[in-house]
Structures are given as structure tokens and as C-alpha cells.
Write a protein that holds these residues in place. Structure first.
Motif, PDB file in Angstrom:
ATOM      1  N   MET A   1       1.090  -1.214  -0.087  1.00 53.97           N
ATOM      2  CA  MET A   1       0.004   0.152  -0.096  1.00 53.97           C
ATOM      3  C   MET A   1       0.849   1.396   0.145  1.00 53.97           C
ATOM      4  O   MET A   1       0.412   2.334  -0.479  1.00 53.97           O
ATOM      5  CB  MET A   1      -0.827   0.009   1.327  1.00 53.97           C
ATOM      6  N   ASN A   2       2.136   0.828   0.514  1.00 50.96           N
ATOM      7  CA  ASN A   2       3.020   2.399   0.499  1.00 50.96           C
ATOM      8  C   ASN A   2       4.264   2.258  -0.334  1.00 50.96           C
ATOM      9  O   ASN A   2       5.131   3.152  -0.262  1.00 50.96           O
ATOM     10  CB  ASN A   2       3.336   2.500   1.996  1.00 50.96           C
TER      11      ASN A   2
ATOM     12  N   ALA B   1      -0.217 -20.980  -8.801  1.00 49.67           N
ATOM     13  CA  ALA B   1       0.866 -20.191  -9.093  1.00 49.67           C
ATOM     14  C   ALA B   1       1.254 -19.458 -10.172  1.00 49.67           C
ATOM     15  O   ALA B   1       1.514 -18.335 -10.432  1.00 49.67           O
ATOM     16  CB  ALA B   1       2.067 -20.721  -8.337  1.00 49.67           C
ATOM     17  N   PHE B   2       1.124 -20.436 -11.275  1.00 49.48           N
ATOM     18  CA  PHE B   2       1.395 -19.882 -12.480  1.00 49.48           C
ATOM     19  C   PHE B   2       0.433 -18.989 -13.043  1.00 49.48           C
ATOM     20  O   PHE B   2       0.450 -18.289 -14.171  1.00 49.48           O
ATOM     21  CB  PHE B   2       1.982 -21.147 -13.643  1.00 49.48           C
ATOM     22  N   LYS B   3      -0.693 -18.770 -12.608  1.00 48.45           N
ATOM     23  CA  LYS B   3      -1.871 -17.871 -13.140  1.00 48.45           C
ATOM     24  C   LYS B   3      -1.438 -16.519 -12.364  1.00 48.45           C
ATOM     25  O   LYS B   3      -2.172 -15.611 -12.911  1.00 48.45           O
ATOM     26  CB  LYS B   3      -3.136 -18.495 -12.559  1.00 48.45           C
ATOM     27  N   VAL B   4      -0.509 -16.309 -11.447  1.00 51.66           N
ATOM     28  CA  VAL B   4      -0.687 -15.151 -10.831  1.00 51.66           C
ATOM     29  C   VAL B   4       1.192 -14.595 -10.825  1.00 51.66           C
ATOM     30  O   VAL B   4       1.617 -14.549  -9.952  1.00 51.66           O
ATOM     31  CB  VAL B   4      -1.004 -14.984  -9.418  1.00 51.66           C
TER      32      VAL B   4
ATOM     33  N   GLN C   1      -5.863  -8.112  -4.165  1.00 51.18           N
ATOM     34  CA  GLN C   1      -6.064  -6.822  -3.605  1.00 51.18           C
ATOM     35  C   GLN C   1      -5.316  -5.675  -4.297  1.00 51.18           C
ATOM     36  O   GLN C   1      -5.741  -4.777  -4.556  1.00 51.18           O
ATOM     37  CB  GLN C   1      -5.556  -6.792  -2.218  1.00 51.18           C
ATOM     38  N   PHE C   2      -3.985  -6.451  -4.998  1.00 54.78           N
ATOM     39  CA  PHE C   2      -3.217  -5.498  -5.734  1.00 54.78           C
ATOM     40  C   PHE C   2      -3.022  -5.896  -7.238  1.00 54.78           C
ATOM     41  O   PHE C   2      -2.786  -7.303  -7.423  1.00 54.78           O
ATOM     42  CB  PHE C   2      -1.769  -5.146  -5.098  1.00 54.78           C
TER      43      PHE C   2
ATOM     44  N   LEU D   1      -3.197 -17.293   2.611  1.00 54.65           N
ATOM     45  CA  LEU D   1      -2.491 -17.537   1.620  1.00 54.65           C
ATOM     46  C   LEU D   1      -1.685 -16.195   0.807  1.00 54.65           C
ATOM     47  O   LEU D   1      -2.413 -15.155   0.707  1.00 54.65           O
ATOM     48  CB  LEU D   1      -3.329 -18.483   0.433  1.00 54.65           C
ATOM     49  N   SER D   2      -0.669 -16.315   0.546  1.00 49.89           N
ATOM     50  CA  SER D   2      -0.214 -15.130  -0.349  1.00 49.89           C
ATOM     51  C   SER D   2      -0.714 -14.766  -1.661  1.00 49.89           C
ATOM     52  O   SER D   2      -0.598 -13.559  -2.139  1.00 49.89           O
ATOM     53  CB  SER D   2       1.465 -15.202  -0.448  1.00 49.89           C
TER      54      SER D   2
END
Length: 256
Positions: A44-45, A89-92, A69-70, A62-63
Motif C-alpha cells: 500500500m505504501n 501459482a502460474f496464474k499469478v 487486492q493489488f 495464503l499469499s
């Protein structure tokens, strides 16, 4: 390149940072974030880094939730003890998926992939289809591991099912211990050769001498300087030491 590590085990995070510095001096770790909450606050910062190293199961979630959110565009190297999140994982932005404990050679290759992307080189993982099949089909994944070992029993050979093996132990001779307490000589040059053909969800490389089966563990107790001692189930009369460095990996491996 600037990098951020998201990892809830401080010892693992510190080891990862040290390995990155040794293997890739051009990659500077600017922050180590110990939780999902800390990661949310940081993003956020701050502007996103050039590269993310992320565990998946954190103490508070989970990460993957960060990507809900971002809007993040940087490549991500996932480092986790869990196999089941690979396709997600490979989708993000996942560029590689390394299973703990992370080997230095694998870490270096993953960072090289990121460099290739930064240099404008096209990266297409040749084994992506195999990876998708591997994690989509549990029976196929199971078949990737060795199902039995041929051991020396007296003056003859005999097959022993992998599921029946409690411990691989390297001493003056190399031994296989089965759950019923029997000990057999097995010819291997290094434990690494055995480790590569075992299911990492079931077997853990405890130290230079032993690989243990999760189902052989009776109890675990702390032993000075953050080491652990594993007591194996009866009739096995073995205690296996887990070093301070490996203790966090071992805890995560057990807590599935």
C-alpha cells in the motif's frame, strides 16, 4: 534488480536472502515481509519490486490473496513446501515454483529466468504441459517416484516397497530400515541419489546421514540451540537429529 521476500519463517527468510546475495549479486533484497498483513501494508505504501520471492502458506493466510487486492506485474518465484498450489501459482505471475528446502542450483536457474525476461528474451517453459499434467493428475504424479528398492538380503536380492521403508541411513555402510525393524544393506553412493526419487511429501532429508518417512515419527523434541531430535516409532531404535537450519523446513513439512 530490487527484490522482496514474503516468508513467515525468519530463519528461512534470512537464508534465502543470503543465498540470493551469493548467487545473484545484482539482486538486492530490499524488504523481508513476515506475514500477509505486513505484505498488504508494504504494498500500500511502496511501488512493486522487480522480483518477488513468496512462500504460499503464511501464518495469516495464503499469499495469493495479495493478487486479489493489488495489481502486480512483477515476476514471482514461489518457494513453498506444498506441491498442490503449482497451477494456481502460474496464474499469478509465477515464473518458477521451488519446493523447500530450496536447492541453490534451482534458485539460480529461477533468477536467470527473470533476467531473461528483463532482457527481452522470450521464456516459454518447455515442460509446462508436463507440469500441468503432473499437478492435475495425482496418479501421474505418484508414478514419478520410485515404488520399490531391491535390497541385499543375505546372499540374495529382495524387493522392498518404498511405502514400507521408514529410514534410509548412511553410515559405514548404507542401510534401509523398514517399519518392522528390519535393517538391510542398500547400495547407493549418496543420499542425494535416493532423495531425488522419493516423494517429498512423505520423505524428508533430515541430515547428512538420514532420510526419514513421515509415518516413522513417534515424537519430536527440542535439543539445545534450536536443534530437534526425532524419535522413531517402535521397534525402530533410532533418534535422528534435525539441525537448526533445517528445523523450520521440518516443522512446515510435518504440519501439512
Amino acid at each position: 534488480m530490487n527484490a522482496v521476500i514474503v516468508e513467515d519463517e525468519s530463519l528461512i527468510a534470512e537464508e534465502m536472502k543470503a543465498n540470493i546475495a551469493a548467487l545473484a549479486p545484482d539482486v538486492q533484497v530490499i524488504e523481508m515481509l513476515p506475514s500477509l498483513k505486513a505484505a498488504r501494508k508494504w504494498f500500500m505504501n511502496h511501488a512493486e519490486p522487480d522480483l518477488l520471492f513468496m512462500d504460499i502458506r503464511l501464518s495469516d493466510g495464503l499469499s495469493f490473496e495479495l493478487f486479489d487486492q493489488f495489481v502486480l506485474h512483477c515476476p514471482v518465484i514461489f518457494c513453498t513446501a506444498y506441491e498442490e498450489y503449482a497451477i494456481r501459482a502460474f496464474k499469478v505471475n509465477g515464473i518458477d515454483y521451488l519446493l523447500k528446502p530450496v536447492q541453490e542450483e534451482d534458485l539460480k536457474k529461477a533468477i536467470d529466468k527473470v533476467r531473461n525476461l528483463k532482457d527481452g528474451q522470450r521464456f516459454v517453459p518447455g515442460d509446462l504441459q508436463q507440469l500441468v499434467q503432473y499437478f492435475s493428475n495425482p496418479s501421474l504424479a505418484k508414478n514419478q517416484y520410485k515404488e520399490r528398492f531391491v535390497i541385499n538380503s543375505g546372499n540374495k536380492w529382495a524387493p522392498v516397497e518404498t511405502k514400507d521403508i521408514a529410514v534410509f541411513y548412511k553410515d559405514t555402510l548404507n542401510y534401509v530400515y523398514t517399519f518392522n525393524g528390519n535393517r538391510f544393506i542398500y547400495d547407493f553412493s549418496a543420499l542425494e541419489d535416493i532423495e531425488d526419487v522419493l516423494d517429498p511429501a512423505i520423505f524428508f532429508r533430515a541430515n547428512r546421514q538420514a532420510i526419514i518417512n513421515i509415518y516413522s515419527i513417534q515424537s519430536v523434541k527440542p535439543h539445545g540451540n534450536q536443534k530437534l531430535v526425532v524419535q522413531l516409532k517402535h521397534p525402530l531404535k533410532l533418534e535422528i537429529d534435525i539441525s537448526r537450519e533445517k528445523a523450520p523446513f521440518f516443522k512446515k513439512w510435518m504440519d501439512r
